[in-house]
Design an enzyme around this catalytic site. Sequence first.
Site, mmCIF file in Angstrom:
data_model
loop_
_atom_site.group_PDB
_atom_site.id
_atom_site.type_symbol
_atom_site.label_atom_id
_atom_site.label_comp_id
_atom_site.label_asym_id
_atom_site.label_seq_id
_atom_site.Cartn_x
_atom_site.Cartn_y
_atom_site.Cartn_z
ATOM 1 N N TYR A 111 44.692 31.477 42.184
ATOM 2 C CA TYR A 111 44.399 32.635 41.346
ATOM 3 C C TYR A 111 42.916 33.001 41.380
ATOM 4 O O TYR A 111 42.552 34.141 41.669
ATOM 5 C CB TYR A 111 44.857 32.365 39.909
ATOM 6 C CG TYR A 111 44.570 33.504 38.957
ATOM 7 C CD1 TYR A 111 45.326 34.665 38.987
ATOM 8 C CD2 TYR A 111 43.536 33.421 38.039
ATOM 9 C CE1 TYR A 111 45.068 35.720 38.123
ATOM 10 C CE2 TYR A 111 43.262 34.467 37.169
ATOM 11 C CZ TYR A 111 44.036 35.614 37.221
ATOM 12 O OH TYR A 111 43.763 36.654 36.374
ATOM 13 N N LYS A 115 41.039 36.218 43.275
ATOM 14 C CA LYS A 115 40.244 37.116 42.434
ATOM 15 C C LYS A 115 38.825 37.256 42.988
ATOM 16 O O LYS A 115 38.252 38.355 43.006
ATOM 17 C CB LYS A 115 40.194 36.592 40.995
ATOM 18 C CG LYS A 115 41.375 36.960 40.141
ATOM 19 C CD LYS A 115 41.279 38.407 39.681
ATOM 20 C CE LYS A 115 42.287 38.750 38.622
ATOM 21 N NZ LYS A 115 42.144 40.134 38.134
#
Length: 345
Positions: A111, A115
Amino acid sequence: KSAEQWYDVSLGINTFGAINVLNFAKKCVKTELLLHVLCLWGKIGTHSREPFAMGEALNGKNKVDINTEMRLAEQKSKQLIEQGCSAEETEQAMEDFGSKRARLYGWPNTYVFTKAMGEMLIGHYRESMPLVIIRPTIITSTFSDPFPGWIEGLKTIDSVIIFYGKGMLKCFLVDQKTVCDIIPVDMVVNAMIATAAEHFHDSGSHTVYHVGSSNQNPVMYKQIYKIIIRYFMESPLFQTLQQYPQWLGSVSTRTFAINYLYSIIFPSQRDQYALHNRKLKMAMRLVKLYKPYVLFKGIFDDKNLETLRIKNEAKEMEKLFGTNSKCIDWEDYFMNTHIPGLMTH
């Protein structure tokens, strides 16, 4: 399980989704500012407020090639389909593959890695468009707006709180002396509003704001642990839970597994092995998910936000868009706002 931990999905949403938004903004008749939110994480030490450069690795070793990462993810997904893997097997394999690629460059999970790559892309291709990067730490329930304790779903440490409150989590892997960098969600939203107002019409700017509490008002896991025990001793979810178990301190994952097995198998009958095995797998999934955070020893430099906060105080804007984590009494917040809000919502 979050689909954003599957590498191909996460790349599509967090990385290339960011550049899609940038391209859309460029086509608009009048775009004054692009604001991007990136879940913050890093390594030991104090982290600077500098943007990520294209290809920059967190560990300073291998250079990140975003197109290569996308190609590798697509090849892996195609390979799994050709092998006839089930949906569950495919999801797990893509999650493991993403974690492996993230760790190669110094990020703890898929994640935050994807990002960060999204931040690289929009920073590189923004041209003269003003860009504000908001990097919040672990986000928790509202401090005050629209009312104290609002939260939607189980976020980060909330799964641990719930499982502990239900008596399902007998122990947990954590370094109790580590700072838990958390920030209420309304303060994150306020920071977004305040920074957007500050950089509106600010042509060519590229500014990063860390939004957290580790620098201004740190709270350690040891404090949170004591507060959680106190809360559920005073307000148990079930009357049958008379005594809550202790959490483990700073130990290895292997030691944690051994202690957990000892605590759930030996007092029980062997024919309940399947039940206990499910509990063990659940606990180990939590350990795998939270290990980068509960053993993390980094502090995030929030000087940019602090400077803006002081400036807004002079304009009396801070009353409307409060971002000051110093005003949080963590014991009061957990006992009377966050955990009760979690139980309610």
